[in-house]
Design a protein around this motif. Sequence first.
Motif, PDB file in Angstrom:
ATOM      1  N   LEU A 198       0.903  -1.265   0.052  1.00 13.19           N
ATOM      2  CA  LEU A 198      -0.031  -0.095  -0.005  1.00 13.19           C
ATOM      3  C   LEU A 198       0.825   1.241  -0.007  1.00 13.19           C
ATOM      4  CD1 LEU A 198      -2.866   1.377   0.169  1.00 13.19           C
ATOM      5  CD2 LEU A 198      -2.614   0.929   2.617  1.00 13.19           C
ATOM      6  N   ALA A 199       1.938   1.334   0.654  1.00 13.61           N
ATOM      7  CA  ALA A 199       2.958   2.294   0.842  1.00 13.61           C
ATOM      8  C   ALA A 199       3.231   2.602  -0.450  1.00 13.61           C
ATOM      9  CB  ALA A 199       4.055   2.150   1.961  1.00 13.61           C
ATOM     10  N   SER A 226       5.419   2.831   9.943  1.00 11.16           N
ATOM     11  CA  SER A 226       6.324   3.663   9.490  1.00 11.16           C
ATOM     12  C   SER A 226       6.371   3.608   7.790  1.00 11.16           C
ATOM     13  CB  SER A 226       7.844   3.155   9.991  1.00 11.16           C
ATOM     14  OG  SER A 226       7.432   3.428  11.252  1.00 11.16           O
ATOM     15  N   GLN A 227       6.398   2.418   7.443  1.00  6.01           N
ATOM     16  CA  GLN A 227       6.450   2.421   5.729  1.00  6.01           C
ATOM     17  C   GLN A 227       5.440   3.356   5.134  1.00  6.01           C
ATOM     18  OE1 GLN A 227       8.120   0.665   3.402  1.00  6.01           O
ATOM     19  NE2 GLN A 227       9.650   0.630   4.819  1.00  6.01           N
ATOM     20  N   LEU A 232       4.127   8.579   1.775  1.00  8.43           N
ATOM     21  CA  LEU A 232       2.964   9.336   1.687  1.00  8.43           C
ATOM     22  C   LEU A 232       3.376  10.364   0.402  1.00  8.43           C
ATOM     23  CD1 LEU A 232       1.680  10.456   5.303  1.00  8.43           C
ATOM     24  CD2 LEU A 232       0.807   8.623   3.645  1.00  8.43           C
ATOM     25  N   PRO A 233       2.367  10.669  -0.333  1.00  7.39           N
ATOM     26  CA  PRO A 233       2.706  11.494  -1.443  1.00  7.39           C
ATOM     27  C   PRO A 233       3.042  12.965  -1.280  1.00  7.39           C
ATOM     28  CG  PRO A 233       0.326  10.782  -1.221  1.00  7.39           C
ATOM     29  CD  PRO A 233       1.133  10.071  -0.493  1.00  7.39           C
ATOM     30  N   ALA A 234       3.796  13.710  -1.915  1.00  8.93           N
ATOM     31  CA  ALA A 234       3.978  14.853  -1.407  1.00  8.93           C
ATOM     32  C   ALA A 234       2.849  15.821  -1.630  1.00  8.93           C
ATOM     33  CB  ALA A 234       5.299  15.499  -2.448  1.00  8.93           C
ATOM     34  N   THR A 265       9.487   8.330  17.138  1.00  8.95           N
ATOM     35  CA  THR A 265       9.984   6.786  16.937  1.00  8.95           C
ATOM     36  C   THR A 265      11.279   6.724  16.354  1.00  8.95           C
ATOM     37  OG1 THR A 265       7.536   6.233  16.577  1.00  8.95           O
ATOM     38  CG2 THR A 265       9.120   4.663  15.786  1.00  8.95           C
ATOM     39  N   LEU A 266      11.658   7.489  15.280  1.00 10.29           N
ATOM     40  CA  LEU A 266      12.718   7.400  14.776  1.00 10.29           C
ATOM     41  C   LEU A 266      13.981   7.922  15.827  1.00 10.29           C
ATOM     42  CD1 LEU A 266      12.540   8.616  11.076  1.00 10.29           C
ATOM     43  CD2 LEU A 266      12.819   6.399  11.840  1.00 10.29           C
TER      44      LEU A 266
END
Length: 272
Positions: A198-199, A226-227, A232-234, A265-266
């Motif tokens: 999906l990502a 996270s993926q 996500l599109p710009a 998270t990162l």
Amino acid sequence: NLVPGESAVAKSAREQDFPIFLLDRGLEVCLEKGNTTQERDRTNIFQAIAQSKELESAEGQERLHRNLDRANQTLHSTLAILAWPQAMNKNLLPKNAKGLHAGKLNVCDALLNDTFRESLDLSLAHYDESCADSAVKALAESLPPCLVNLKLSFEGCVRITDVSLQALTARLVQLKLKHLHLDFVGCKNLTDAGLRLLAAALQKSTLVELELHLAGCVRVHSQGISQLRENLPASLRSFKGSFKGTEVNRNFQNLIDFQEFKAKTLSSTFTA
């Protein structure tokens, strides 16, 4: 449409009582073949459809044929959407059979062939027995080519797996969607592998609005979510997601919430 106070699930249950043979007959209807009591009425109807009183001219005929084609496609795809849950529940979905006389209901072609439809809202929520990967694949392959707005609910459909996400994403990359709403609440067999698919599809899209619900998907972990965030599109301007019951175990009301959660998270991962 929903009646006042009615949920999408209740609407779907109500529509199961509609005679499916009438929907099947409707899929074969062509408006230009309809009869009227008076011939003048037929002419008036055609003039209204063509938005022209000059039906004998080349331009009038062209407008009439174009608008009739659009009206027929809209009628057939609308009936296909109404019939879809019943057709799925009664195992009448395969695209390689035509009509109930063949034991199938030809909703797939009726939906796919609507080249004018820009919006589609369909709930298959809680069809936990009949909504399996094969049904989702049939739906994905039948999504009209000019969709801009798509809303699908598979809430409680516990039989669907990452195979369903694979089929959906294969079609999503072919569409030019601006608004996408996907509900997989309680679909416990979806995993991070499906989310990666999906990502990848989202990254290639031109979406401006995304709503994604994966609450109760117990096999989804922070890596998969996270993926999603990283791809996500710009073009995206609005995001809402529910992930309660996954490893992340929280919901996001907007895009900034999602971005900030990812940063934390990162950061914590790097510190560790």
